[in-house]
Design an enzyme around this catalytic site. Structure first.
Site, PDB file in Angstrom:
ATOM      1  N   GLN A  91      24.235  25.040 128.448  1.00 33.81           N
ATOM      2  CA  GLN A  91      25.583  25.448 128.029  1.00 33.81           C
ATOM      3  C   GLN A  91      25.529  26.841 127.423  1.00 33.81           C
ATOM      4  OE1 GLN A  91      27.659  21.900 125.866  1.00 33.81           O
ATOM      5  NE2 GLN A  91      25.468  21.604 125.667  1.00 33.81           N
ATOM      6  N   ASN A  92      24.297  27.338 127.212  1.00 32.74           N
ATOM      7  CA  ASN A  92      24.149  28.627 126.537  1.00 32.74           C
ATOM      8  C   ASN A  92      24.474  29.776 127.482  1.00 32.74           C
ATOM      9  OD1 ASN A  92      23.329  27.109 124.426  1.00 32.74           O
ATOM     10  ND2 ASN A  92      21.147  27.533 124.660  1.00 32.74           N
ATOM     11  N   HIS A 109      28.276  27.183 131.524  1.00 28.50           N
ATOM     12  CA  HIS A 109      29.350  27.856 130.777  1.00 28.50           C
ATOM     13  C   HIS A 109      29.364  29.366 131.003  1.00 28.50           C
ATOM     14  CE1 HIS A 109      29.876  24.385 127.611  1.00 28.50           C
ATOM     15  NE2 HIS A 109      30.381  24.092 128.798  1.00 28.50           N
ATOM     16  N   GLY A 176      19.473  20.208 121.381  1.00 24.78           N
ATOM     17  CA  GLY A 176      20.190  21.195 120.573  1.00 24.78           C
ATOM     18  C   GLY A 176      21.654  21.368 120.912  1.00 24.78           C
ATOM     19  N   THR A 177      22.334  20.263 121.133  1.00 22.60           N
ATOM     20  CA  THR A 177      23.781  20.366 121.373  1.00 22.60           C
ATOM     21  C   THR A 177      24.510  19.322 120.539  1.00 22.60           C
ATOM     22  OG1 THR A 177      25.558  20.232 123.017  1.00 22.60           O
ATOM     23  CG2 THR A 177      23.540  19.036 123.528  1.00 22.60           C
ATOM     24  N   ASN A 202      17.272  16.873 118.658  1.00 22.19           N
ATOM     25  CA  ASN A 202      18.271  17.666 117.934  1.00 22.19           C
ATOM     26  C   ASN A 202      17.901  17.711 116.460  1.00 22.19           C
ATOM     27  OD1 ASN A 202      20.658  19.112 118.657  1.00 22.19           O
ATOM     28  ND2 ASN A 202      21.880  17.708 117.436  1.00 22.19           N
ATOM     29  N   LEU A 203      18.473  18.699 115.764  1.00 24.11           N
ATOM     30  CA  LEU A 203      18.191  18.810 114.338  1.00 24.11           C
ATOM     31  C   LEU A 203      18.772  17.618 113.575  1.00 24.11           C
ATOM     32  CD1 LEU A 203      16.688  20.892 112.697  1.00 24.11           C
ATOM     33  CD2 LEU A 203      18.841  22.111 112.322  1.00 24.11           C
ATOM     34  N   ALA A 220      13.913  22.331 117.451  1.00 27.55           N
ATOM     35  CA  ALA A 220      13.547  22.370 118.869  1.00 27.55           C
ATOM     36  C   ALA A 220      12.181  23.016 119.085  1.00 27.55           C
ATOM     37  CB  ALA A 220      14.620  23.145 119.641  1.00 27.55           C
TER      38      ALA A 220
HETATM   39  P1  OAD Z   1      27.014  23.568 118.630  1.00 29.23           P
HETATM   40  O1  OAD Z   1      27.020  24.701 117.676  1.00 29.23           O
HETATM   41  O2  OAD Z   1      28.262  22.768 118.748  1.00 29.23           O
HETATM   42  O3  OAD Z   1      25.833  22.563 118.263  1.00 29.23           O
HETATM   43  C1  OAD Z   1      24.520  23.000 118.072  1.00 29.23           C
HETATM   44  C2  OAD Z   1      23.632  21.803 117.803  1.00 29.23           C
HETATM   45  O4  OAD Z   1      22.289  22.262 117.683  1.00 29.23           O
HETATM   46  C3  OAD Z   1      23.959  21.027 116.520  1.00 29.23           C
HETATM   47  O5  OAD Z   1      23.981  19.630 116.799  1.00 29.23           O
HETATM   48  C4  OAD Z   1      22.795  21.375 115.572  1.00 29.23           C
HETATM   49  O6  OAD Z   1      22.441  20.301 114.727  1.00 29.23           O
HETATM   50  C5  OAD Z   1      21.670  21.634 116.579  1.00 29.23           C
HETATM   51  N1  OAD Z   1      20.641  22.552 116.080  1.00 29.23           N
HETATM   52  C6  OAD Z   1      20.776  23.632 115.257  1.00 29.23           C
HETATM   53  N2  OAD Z   1      19.596  24.229 115.067  1.00 29.23           N
HETATM   54  C7  OAD Z   1      18.677  23.527 115.782  1.00 29.23           C
HETATM   55  C8  OAD Z   1      17.256  23.637 115.992  1.00 29.23           C
HETATM   56  N3  OAD Z   1      16.538  24.612 115.434  1.00 29.23           N
HETATM   57  N4  OAD Z   1      16.663  22.730 116.786  1.00 29.23           N
HETATM   58  C9  OAD Z   1      17.365  21.728 117.363  1.00 29.23           C
HETATM   59  N5  OAD Z   1      18.689  21.563 117.205  1.00 29.23           N
HETATM   60  C10 OAD Z   1      19.350  22.458 116.425  1.00 29.23           C
HETATM   61  O7  OAD Z   1      26.576  24.173 120.058  1.00 29.23           O
HETATM   62  P2  OAD Z   1      26.744  23.522 121.504  1.00 29.23           P
HETATM   63  O8  OAD Z   1      26.639  22.049 121.453  1.00 29.23           O
HETATM   64  O9  OAD Z   1      25.812  24.259 122.396  1.00 29.23           O
HETATM   65  O10 OAD Z   1      31.097  26.883 124.747  1.00 29.23           O
HETATM   66  O11 OAD Z   1      28.226  23.940 121.844  1.00 29.23           O
HETATM   67  C11 OAD Z   1      28.775  23.570 123.090  1.00 29.23           C
HETATM   68  C12 OAD Z   1      29.743  24.630 123.546  1.00 29.23           C
HETATM   69  O12 OAD Z   1      30.726  24.854 122.535  1.00 29.23           O
HETATM   70  C13 OAD Z   1      29.127  26.000 123.754  1.00 29.23           C
HETATM   71  O13 OAD Z   1      28.530  26.154 125.042  1.00 29.23           O
HETATM   72  C14 OAD Z   1      30.276  26.923 123.574  1.00 29.23           C
HETATM   73  C15 OAD Z   1      30.937  26.280 122.383  1.00 29.23           C
HETATM   74  O14 OAD Z   1      32.281  26.503 122.225  1.00 29.23           O
HETATM   75  C16 OAD Z   1      31.636  28.033 125.195  1.00 29.23           C
HETATM   76  O15 OAD Z   1      31.553  29.070 124.593  1.00 29.23           O
HETATM   77  C17 OAD Z   1      32.371  27.907 126.482  1.00 29.23           C
END
Ligand code: OAD
Length: 235
Positions: A91-92, A109, A176-177, A202-203, A220
């Site tokens: 999604q990144n 995305h 990490g989502t 995930n964290l 991660a």
């Molecule tokens: P989020 O910011 O919603 O979630 C990030 C996740 O990563 C959270 O559950 C954190 O706990 C976890 N996290 C943070 N640091 C971490 C680490 N070091 N190791 C493991 N996990 C960690 O981001 P996404 O789920 O990617 O869309 O967001 C989905 C979409 O929403 C994105 O692609 C973007 C956004 O709006 C668009 O821009 C179209």
């Protein structure tokens, strides 16, 4: 693990967090203090083009200050060494997976380092600012390039292919989502419905944590290399 032949990995912003790129949700996230509707929608682009282009210009510029971390490197190793079918769906919109060397990759995305022409629909690599009126390399029209980002309300890329690979996956891994954004948040249920084992790294527990067979919590950069070692040792 030895009977695993088809792996689908979904990655989110948490994979790039330890490289120094902000996640979206939670304290300090990119959406904190910003309304998604003001930035990441076709309506926002139509209403306030400069604001939206600036937001993505800044994020593109930030890419040159970061590099892949141990999680990206481990997934690139999996891509090189895994003998079965593999697809990494991210999604990144950053380019850290490809900079680490991953080839079997799909950006559902969109991509920061790409521009989409609103006139002819061409997508092409793009590294500069989108506010300088550059013309589209395909149709030659000026002032029609926009970030090649799937805005809320638009259809993510390659959904047909993703549905196909999910239907024959025997292992689905989510890294990490937050599980807050569909359709990606629904992949775990789809893969599980078709018989895949499902694992989350995930964290902290994502919104859809309940749907996974197994969850491992931590950064991660530690969890992904350990998991890749396990998979490669078992094949
Ligand atoms: P989020 O910011 O919603 O979630 C990030 C996740 O990563 C959270 O559950 C954190 O706990 C976890 N996290 C943070 N640091 C971490 C680490 N070091 N190791 C493991 N996990 C960690 O981001 P996404 O789920 O990617 O869309 O967001 C989905 C979409 O929403 C994105 O692609 C973007 C956004 O709006 C668009 O821009 C179209």
């Amino acid at each position: 693990m030895s009977d695993i032949h088809n792996i689908v990995v979904l990655t989110g912003a948490g994979v790039s967090a330890e490289s120094g790129l902000g996640t979206f949700r939670g304290p300090g996230g990119l959406w904190e203090g910003q309304r998604i509707e003001d930035i990441c929608t076709p309506e926002a682009l139509a209403r306030n083009r400069d604001l939206v282009l600036d937001f993505y210009d800044q994020r593109r510029a930030a890419l040159s200050t970061v590099k892949p971390n141990a999680a990206h490197e481990a997934l690139a190793r999996l891509d090189r060494e895994c003998r079965g079918e593999l697809l990494i769906v991210t999604q990144n919109v950053d380019d850290l997976h490809e900079r680490a060397g991953t080839k079997r990759l799909l950006h559902m995305h969109g991509e920061l380092m790409s521009a989409l022409c609103e006139q002819c629909g061409a997508r092409a690599g793009y590294g500069g600012s989108m506010r300088d009126g550059t013309e589209c390399g395909a149709c030659g029209t000026k002032d029609v390039l926009r970030p090649d980002i799937v805005f809320f309300g638009e259809m993510p890329y390659q959904m047909e292919l993703i549905d196909q690979v999910l239907s024959r996956a025997d292992l689905f891994l989510s890294i990490g989502t937050s599980g807050a954004v569909y359709p990606a948040a629904g992949f775990v249920r789809s893969a599980r419905h078709h018989g895949a084992h499902t694992l989350e790294l995930n964290l902290d527990p994502s919104e859809g944590s309940y749907f996974f067979h197994e969850s491992r919590m931590g950064p991660a950069s530690a969890l992904v290399p350990a998991w890749v070692d396990e998979v490669l040792a078992a094949q």
